[in-house]
Design an enzyme around this catalytic site. Structure first.
Site, PDB file in Angstrom:
ATOM      1  N   TYR A  22      31.778  -8.812 -45.766  1.00  0.00           N
ATOM      2  CA  TYR A  22      32.684  -7.686 -45.200  1.00  0.00           C
ATOM      3  C   TYR A  22      32.320  -6.313 -44.877  1.00  0.00           C
ATOM      4  O   TYR A  22      32.773  -5.847 -43.976  1.00  0.00           O
ATOM      5  CB  TYR A  22      33.788  -7.192 -46.286  1.00  0.00           C
ATOM      6  N   PRO A  75      37.046   6.408 -42.949  1.00  0.00           N
ATOM      7  CA  PRO A  75      37.949   5.043 -43.605  1.00  0.00           C
ATOM      8  C   PRO A  75      37.425   3.675 -43.946  1.00  0.00           C
ATOM      9  O   PRO A  75      37.705   3.407 -42.374  1.00  0.00           O
ATOM     10  CB  PRO A  75      39.236   5.830 -42.642  1.00  0.00           C
ATOM     11  N   THR A  76      37.860   3.728 -44.728  1.00  0.00           N
ATOM     12  CA  THR A  76      37.441   1.886 -44.895  1.00  0.00           C
ATOM     13  C   THR A  76      38.039   1.781 -46.275  1.00  0.00           C
ATOM     14  O   THR A  76      38.590   2.011 -46.942  1.00  0.00           O
ATOM     15  CB  THR A  76      35.867   1.754 -45.782  1.00  0.00           C
ATOM     16  N   GLY A  77      39.196   0.458 -45.886  1.00  0.00           N
ATOM     17  CA  GLY A  77      40.230  -0.481 -46.432  1.00  0.00           C
ATOM     18  C   GLY A  77      38.623  -1.387 -47.609  1.00  0.00           C
ATOM     19  O   GLY A  77      37.685  -1.522 -46.797  1.00  0.00           O
ATOM     20  N   SER A 104      41.632   4.857 -45.961  1.00  0.00           N
ATOM     21  CA  SER A 104      42.430   4.448 -45.493  1.00  0.00           C
ATOM     22  C   SER A 104      43.881   4.278 -46.309  1.00  0.00           C
ATOM     23  O   SER A 104      43.833   4.032 -47.416  1.00  0.00           O
ATOM     24  CB  SER A 104      41.723   2.747 -45.319  1.00  0.00           C
ATOM     25  N   GLN A 125      44.689   8.362 -43.637  1.00  0.00           N
ATOM     26  CA  GLN A 125      44.541   7.459 -42.285  1.00  0.00           C
ATOM     27  C   GLN A 125      45.443   6.548 -42.080  1.00  0.00           C
ATOM     28  O   GLN A 125      45.894   5.883 -43.273  1.00  0.00           O
ATOM     29  CB  GLN A 125      43.089   6.569 -42.061  1.00  0.00           C
ATOM     30  N   LYS A 249      42.356   7.640 -34.133  1.00  0.00           N
ATOM     31  CA  LYS A 249      41.114   7.329 -33.987  1.00  0.00           C
ATOM     32  C   LYS A 249      40.550   5.639 -32.935  1.00  0.00           C
ATOM     33  O   LYS A 249      41.864   5.207 -33.039  1.00  0.00           O
ATOM     34  CB  LYS A 249      41.127   7.021 -35.108  1.00  0.00           C
ATOM     35  N   HIS A 273      35.311   1.193 -33.799  1.00  0.00           N
ATOM     36  CA  HIS A 273      35.621   0.485 -35.711  1.00  0.00           C
ATOM     37  C   HIS A 273      34.715  -0.380 -35.989  1.00  0.00           C
ATOM     38  O   HIS A 273      34.481  -1.307 -36.489  1.00  0.00           O
ATOM     39  CB  HIS A 273      36.210  -0.747 -35.352  1.00  0.00           C
ATOM     40  N   ARG A 276      33.950  -4.034 -35.558  1.00  0.00           N
ATOM     41  CA  ARG A 276      34.703  -4.745 -35.964  1.00  0.00           C
ATOM     42  C   ARG A 276      35.954  -5.203 -35.221  1.00  0.00           C
ATOM     43  O   ARG A 276      36.476  -6.457 -35.855  1.00  0.00           O
ATOM     44  CB  ARG A 276      35.194  -4.573 -37.195  1.00  0.00           C
TER      45      ARG A 276
END
Ligand SMILES: Cc1cc2nc3c(=O)[nH]c(=O)nc-3n(C[C@H](O)[C@H](O)[C@H](O)COP(=O)(O)O)c2cc1C
Length: 381
Positions: A22, A75-77, A104, A125, A249, A273, A276
Site C-alpha cells: 500500500y 495528505p495520505t489516506g 486527508s 485535503q 492538487k 499522486h 499511483r
C-alpha cells in the site's frame, strides 16, 4: 538513521507485506512512479565556490508564514494501517518541526482532534465523493476546526490501476490468508496498529451505509462514490464556499494550471499522486518550469512526487517551486519510529538542504535559480 532511505529500510523490516505494498506501490507498470525519481536525476548542479557560505538559510515562507524548510507533509489516506493514531503522530511531528500537515479526507483520526494539536499548521485535503452534502459538510467542518488551507485533490476521481492491490486482496477487499499469515509474523506492527482494532475513516464514516462500514469495505465503497463528472465548475463552487487559502492538487497539464489560475485558486500543487494514478505521465518536476512561467508570482506553486533528499528540494526550488510536499518520506519515518521517525525524516531533509546549499555556493533559497542547474543531455557544458 542517517538518511530517509535508512528509515525506509527499517520500515521494510517492521511492516507486513500488504502494508508495504500500500505504501510503496504505484499504478500500472509504475512508469510514473519511476519517472518521479528519474526526473530529479536528470538535473545536475553547477556549483559555485569561494562564496560566503557562513550564514546559510533554508527557511521559506509558506502562505506568508515562515517555515524552517519549504515542505509540507502530503495528505495520505489509510495511515491507520501503519500505526494506531498515525494521523495524530504525523500532525504532532509536523507541529514540532514547524511545517504544515495536510490531513486527508481518508485519514483515520478525527479532524477536530488533529486541529487541537498546539502550534499545528493544519490543512485539509478534500476528496469529492457522494452527494454535494459531503463536500459541503467537510468544508464547513474544516472552517470551524480552524484549518489554514483547503486542498482539493483533482486526479483521483477514477481510482488508479493498482495491480498489486487487485492481485493481493480477496474479492471482499479483505487481505487474503497469505497476507494475514505474513502480518502475523510482524508482531510489533500488530501491537502498534491493531491494539485499537482496525482503523476506520473517522471523518467520513457517517456517510457510509451502516452495513459497509468495516475498514476494507468502506474504502471500497467510498472509492466507487467519486463522481466522474467533477469539473472546473465544481472547483469554482468550492472556491466560493471556502474563504481561506485554496489549492488544487494533482495538476500536470499546463492548460490546467492556467484554468486553476482563472478559477481564483491561491496555489497549485503539481503532482502525479506519488505515481499511483495515471501511469506513463510526466512528473511534477517535468512541468514545474512551464507552470512557473504561467503563474508568475501570482499564486503559490508546489510539487509532490519523489522527494527523498534535501537536494531534491533544492532542485525543485531552483526550478520554481515555492515548496514541496513529501508523502512517503515522512511515512517511512512513521513506520520506522512513530512520531520521532517523522520528525527525524523532516530534520534529515532540512540538514541535507543546509549542507548541499553550501556545497552549491548559494547562501539562501532566494538565490537559487534555474541557471544553477543543467540537464544531463546538455552536458558537457
Ligand atoms: C500511501 C499513500 C496514500 C496517499 N493518499 C492520498 C490521499 O489520501 N489524498 C491525496 O491527495 N494524495 C494522496 N497520496 C499522494 C500524496 O499526497 C503525494 O502526492 C505523494 O505521496 C507524493 O509522492 P512521494 O510519496 O514520492 O512523496 C497518497 C500517497 C501515498 C504514498
Amino acid at each position: 538513521m542517517q538518511t530517509v532511505e535508512d528509515l525506509r529500510a527499517r520500515a521494510h523490516r517492521l511492516m507486513p507485506r500488504f502494508v508495504l505494498e500500500y505504501l510503496e506501490a504505484g499504478s500500472g507498470e509504475e512508469a510514473t512512479l519511476a519517472r518521479e525519481r528519474e526526473a530529479f536525476a536528470e538535473w545536475r548542479v553547477i556549483p559555485h565556490t569561494l562564496v560566503d557560505e557562513s550564514t546559510r538559510d533554508v527557511s521559506a515562507p509558506i502562505l506568508g508564514s515562515k517555515a524552517p524548510l519549504p515542505l509540507a507533509i502530503a495528505p495520505t489516506g489509510l495511515n491507520g494501517i501503519f500505526m494506531h493514531h498515525a494521523d495524530l503522530a504525523l500532525a504532532r511531528a509536523a507541529a514540532a518541526s514547524g511545517v504544515p500537515f495536510i490531513q486527508s479526507t481518508m485519514s483515520n483520526d478525527r479532524m477536530e482532534q488533529v486541529a487541537a494539536i498546539d502550534g499545528l499548521r493544519h490543512w485539509w485535503q478534500l476528496y469529492v465523493f457522494g452527494g454535494e452534502e459531503v463536500w459541503q459538510e467537510l468544508v464547513d467542518r474544516a472552517e470551524r476546526a480552524g484549518c489554514e488551507a483547503l486542498v482539493l485533490t483533482t486526479n483521483a476521481q477514477i481510482f488508479g490501476q493498482r495491480d498489486w492491490d487487485k492481485r493481493d486482496r480477496a474479492p471482499s477487499g479483505f487481505p487474503d490468508a497469505a497476507d494475514l499469515l505474513n502480518a502475523a509474523t510482524h508482531p510489533r506492527w500488530a501491537v502498534t496498529t491493531l491494539t485499537g482494532g482496525l482503523p476506520e475513516f473517522a471523518n467520513v464514516i457517517d456517510f457510509v451505509p451502516k452495513d459497509r462500514r468495516s475498514f476494507f469495505d468502506s474504502a471500497n465503497w467510498i472509492r466507487h462514490q467519486m463522481p466522474k463528472t467533477l469539473s472546473w465548475r465544481d472547483v469554482a463552487r468550492i472556491r466560493d464556499r471556502w474563504t481561506r487559502p485554496f489549492f488544487v492538487k494533482g495538476i500536470l497539464n499546463p492548460d490546467d494550471v492556467q484554468q486553476a489560475l482563472d478559477c481564483g485558486v491561491d496555489g497549485v500543487m503539481l503532482g502525479a499522486h506519488g505515481g499511483r494514478q495515471a501511469d506513463w505521465s510526466v512528473s511534477a518536476l517535468d512541468v514545474l518550469p512551464r507552470a512557473r512561467e504561467i503563474v508568475g508570482d501570482r499564486i503559490e506553486l508546489y510539487i509532490s512526487g519523489g522527494i527523498r533528499r534535501g537536494s531534491d528540494i533544492l532542485k525543485a526550488c531552483a526550478l520554481g517551486a515555492d515548496a514541496v510536499l513529501a508523502g512517503r518520506a515522512p511515512l517511512y519515518g512513521l513506520c520506522a519510529h512513530g512520531e520521532d521517525g517523522v520528525r527525524k525524516a523532516i530534520e534529515l531533509l532540512r540538514s541535507e538542504m543546509l549542507n548541499e546549499l553550501g556545497q552549491y555556493g548559494v547562501p539562501g533559497l532566494d538565490k537559487l535559480s534555474r541557471y544553477l542547474l543543467v540537464r544531463t543531455e546538455n552536458l558537457p557544458l
